[in-house]
Design a protein around this motif. Structure first.
Motif, PDB file in Angstrom:
ATOM      1  N   ILE A   1      -2.308   3.846  17.926  1.00  0.00           N
ATOM      2  CA  ILE A   1      -2.332   3.680  16.278  1.00  0.00           C
ATOM      3  C   ILE A   1      -1.713   3.987  15.368  1.00  0.00           C
ATOM      4  O   ILE A   1      -1.150   4.765  15.992  1.00  0.00           O
ATOM      5  N   ALA A   2      -1.530   2.802  14.500  1.00  0.00           N
ATOM      6  CA  ALA A   2      -0.482   3.510  13.898  1.00  0.00           C
ATOM      7  C   ALA A   2      -0.959   2.965  12.673  1.00  0.00           C
ATOM      8  O   ALA A   2      -1.788   1.963  11.872  1.00  0.00           O
ATOM      9  N   LYS A   3      -0.567   4.323  10.902  1.00  0.00           N
ATOM     10  CA  LYS A   3      -1.040   4.147  10.518  1.00  0.00           C
ATOM     11  C   LYS A   3      -0.641   4.625   9.038  1.00  0.00           C
ATOM     12  O   LYS A   3       1.080   4.168   9.361  1.00  0.00           O
ATOM     13  N   TYR A   4      -0.655   3.658   8.128  1.00  0.00           N
ATOM     14  CA  TYR A   4       0.526   3.591   6.712  1.00  0.00           C
ATOM     15  C   TYR A   4      -0.268   3.556   5.672  1.00  0.00           C
ATOM     16  O   TYR A   4      -1.258   3.458   5.496  1.00  0.00           O
ATOM     17  N   ARG A   5       1.054   3.651   4.494  1.00  0.00           N
ATOM     18  CA  ARG A   5       0.284   3.676   2.779  1.00  0.00           C
ATOM     19  C   ARG A   5       1.256   3.015   2.371  1.00  0.00           C
ATOM     20  O   ARG A   5       2.247   2.769   2.911  1.00  0.00           O
ATOM     21  N   THR A   6       1.138   1.803   2.051  1.00  0.00           N
ATOM     22  CA  THR A   6       1.409   0.893   0.360  1.00  0.00           C
ATOM     23  C   THR A   6       1.255   0.919  -0.923  1.00  0.00           C
ATOM     24  O   THR A   6       0.134   1.836  -0.984  1.00  0.00           O
ATOM     25  N   ILE A   7       2.749   1.383  -1.674  1.00  0.00           N
ATOM     26  CA  ILE A   7       2.760   1.669  -3.048  1.00  0.00           C
ATOM     27  C   ILE A   7       3.384   0.782  -3.576  1.00  0.00           C
ATOM     28  O   ILE A   7       4.027   0.008  -3.492  1.00  0.00           O
ATOM     29  N   ASP A   8       2.853   0.655  -4.731  1.00  0.00           N
ATOM     30  CA  ASP A   8       3.301  -0.086  -5.772  1.00  0.00           C
ATOM     31  C   ASP A   8       4.877   0.506  -5.965  1.00  0.00           C
ATOM     32  O   ASP A   8       4.838   1.599  -7.274  1.00  0.00           O
ATOM     33  N   LEU A   9       6.007  -0.028  -5.984  1.00  0.00           N
ATOM     34  CA  LEU A   9       6.800   0.283  -6.634  1.00  0.00           C
ATOM     35  C   LEU A   9       7.414   0.885  -8.325  1.00  0.00           C
ATOM     36  O   LEU A   9       8.298   0.810  -8.615  1.00  0.00           O
ATOM     37  N   TRP A  10       6.371  -0.384  -8.948  1.00  0.00           N
ATOM     38  CA  TRP A  10       6.663  -0.696  -9.911  1.00  0.00           C
ATOM     39  C   TRP A  10       6.369   1.190 -10.868  1.00  0.00           C
ATOM     40  O   TRP A  10       6.791   0.915 -11.365  1.00  0.00           O
TER      41      TRP A  10
ATOM     42  N   ASN B   1       6.163  -4.003  -3.408  1.00  0.00           N
ATOM     43  CA  ASN B   1       5.826  -3.376  -2.477  1.00  0.00           C
ATOM     44  C   ASN B   1       6.719  -2.726  -1.770  1.00  0.00           C
ATOM     45  O   ASN B   1       7.313  -3.000  -0.805  1.00  0.00           O
ATOM     46  N   GLN B   2       6.210  -1.452  -0.799  1.00  0.00           N
ATOM     47  CA  GLN B   2       6.978  -0.254  -0.175  1.00  0.00           C
ATOM     48  C   GLN B   2       5.269   0.424   1.187  1.00  0.00           C
ATOM     49  O   GLN B   2       4.923   0.533   0.232  1.00  0.00           O
ATOM     50  N   SER B   3       5.563  -0.397   2.366  1.00  0.00           N
ATOM     51  CA  SER B   3       4.721   0.286   2.753  1.00  0.00           C
ATOM     52  C   SER B   3       5.664   1.433   3.884  1.00  0.00           C
ATOM     53  O   SER B   3       6.435   1.114   4.703  1.00  0.00           O
TER      54      SER B   3
ATOM     55  N   ASN C   1       4.701   3.418  -8.768  1.00  0.00           N
ATOM     56  CA  ASN C   1       4.550   4.492  -7.821  1.00  0.00           C
ATOM     57  C   ASN C   1       2.897   4.908  -6.987  1.00  0.00           C
ATOM     58  O   ASN C   1       3.063   6.079  -6.730  1.00  0.00           O
ATOM     59  N   ASN C   2       2.537   4.133  -7.792  1.00  0.00           N
ATOM     60  CA  ASN C   2       1.357   4.116  -7.021  1.00  0.00           C
ATOM     61  C   ASN C   2       0.581   3.566  -6.766  1.00  0.00           C
ATOM     62  O   ASN C   2       0.963   3.203  -5.662  1.00  0.00           O
ATOM     63  N   GLU C   3      -0.101   4.369  -5.210  1.00  0.00           N
ATOM     64  CA  GLU C   3      -0.848   4.186  -4.508  1.00  0.00           C
ATOM     65  C   GLU C   3      -1.846   3.049  -4.052  1.00  0.00           C
ATOM     66  O   GLU C   3      -2.701   2.738  -4.605  1.00  0.00           O
TER      67      GLU C   3
END
Length: 227
Positions: A51-60, A216-218, A62-64
């Motif tokens: 299992i791989a878990k990720y978090r994606t944020i808006d780089l504009w 975006n960044q994950s 930094n909100n998740e």
């Protein structure tokens, strides 16, 4: 003051030069720490249950945007089947990939799958590949891109520190069903051979006018091995 004997002085100088060599060999021109990876890197061999878990944020701002997890459900001769879910659409989705982690999808109303993506194996710095009209998960549009393996890098993400391979892709997106629009995108992925997963992704997209759209960044937050 008693002078240091020539032999001892030489030993000290040699030791300092050795330390400098080790330090300089681990730091790239821009301060990037090189990874210890043996090339070429072969296709991954994942195991059912990983299992791989990720978090994606808006780089504009930094909100998740979301958190997600991808569980390996089956490993077949020609590819993998995973179960994906995130906080936006928590209902699990089945995804299919070939042996190079290229997503295999079909356009809405079609049963013809097209495989493509940012990774390609065996992987070697300088290698290039392309993919054409890879359908979106929604099946309403597709992406096309040219990709190149740019280098290796030791990278720290919430899940840990990994030796990674950095690949960049530049291409175009097109929506063709239930509305039409298009633009271009740049994507960078960092792949960690030790776990056979991408540990970081940056995605920048632009409207057809050239103005910036998504940024975006994950990052990998946790990797759970097979039991």
């Amino acid at each position: 003051m008693k002078l240091v004997a020539p032999t001892l002085r030489k030993l000290i100088v040699d030791w300092l030069n050795w330390c400098l060599l080790i330090f300089s060999s681990s730091i790239a021109v821009n301060g990037v720490v090189h990874a210890q990876i043996q090339f070429p890197v072969l296709a991954p061999a994942p195991k059912v249950g990983e299992i791989a878990k990720y978090r994606t944020i808006d780089l504009w701002n930094n909100n998740e945007l979301s958190t997600s997890e991808n569980e390996m459900m089956s490993v077949e001769a020609d590819g993998f089947v995973t179960r994906f879910k995130n906080t936006i659409t928590p209902t699990p989705r089945t995804d299919r990939f070939d042996r190079s982690w290229k997503a295999c999808r079909a356009m809405q109303g079609s049963d013809k799958a097209v495989c493509g993506g940012s990774l390609n194996f065996p992987m070697q710095i300088g290698n290039k590949h392309s993919y054409d009209k890879l359908p979106w998960t929604s099946g309403l549009g597709h992406d096309s891109a040219d990709c190149e393996v740019k280098g290796d890098e030791k990278l720290t993400v919430p899940a840990g520190t990994y030796d990674t391979i950095r690949t960049t892709c530049s291409g175009y997106y097109n929506r063709v069903i239930e509305g039409t629009w298009s633009g271009r995108f740049n994507q960078t992925v960092w792949y960690a051979p030790a776990i056979g997963r991408v540990v970081k992704t940056e995605y920048f997209s632009f409207r057809s006018s050239g103005t910036a759209f998504d940024k975006n960044q994950s990052v990998l937050t946790e990797f759970i091995g097979a039991k």
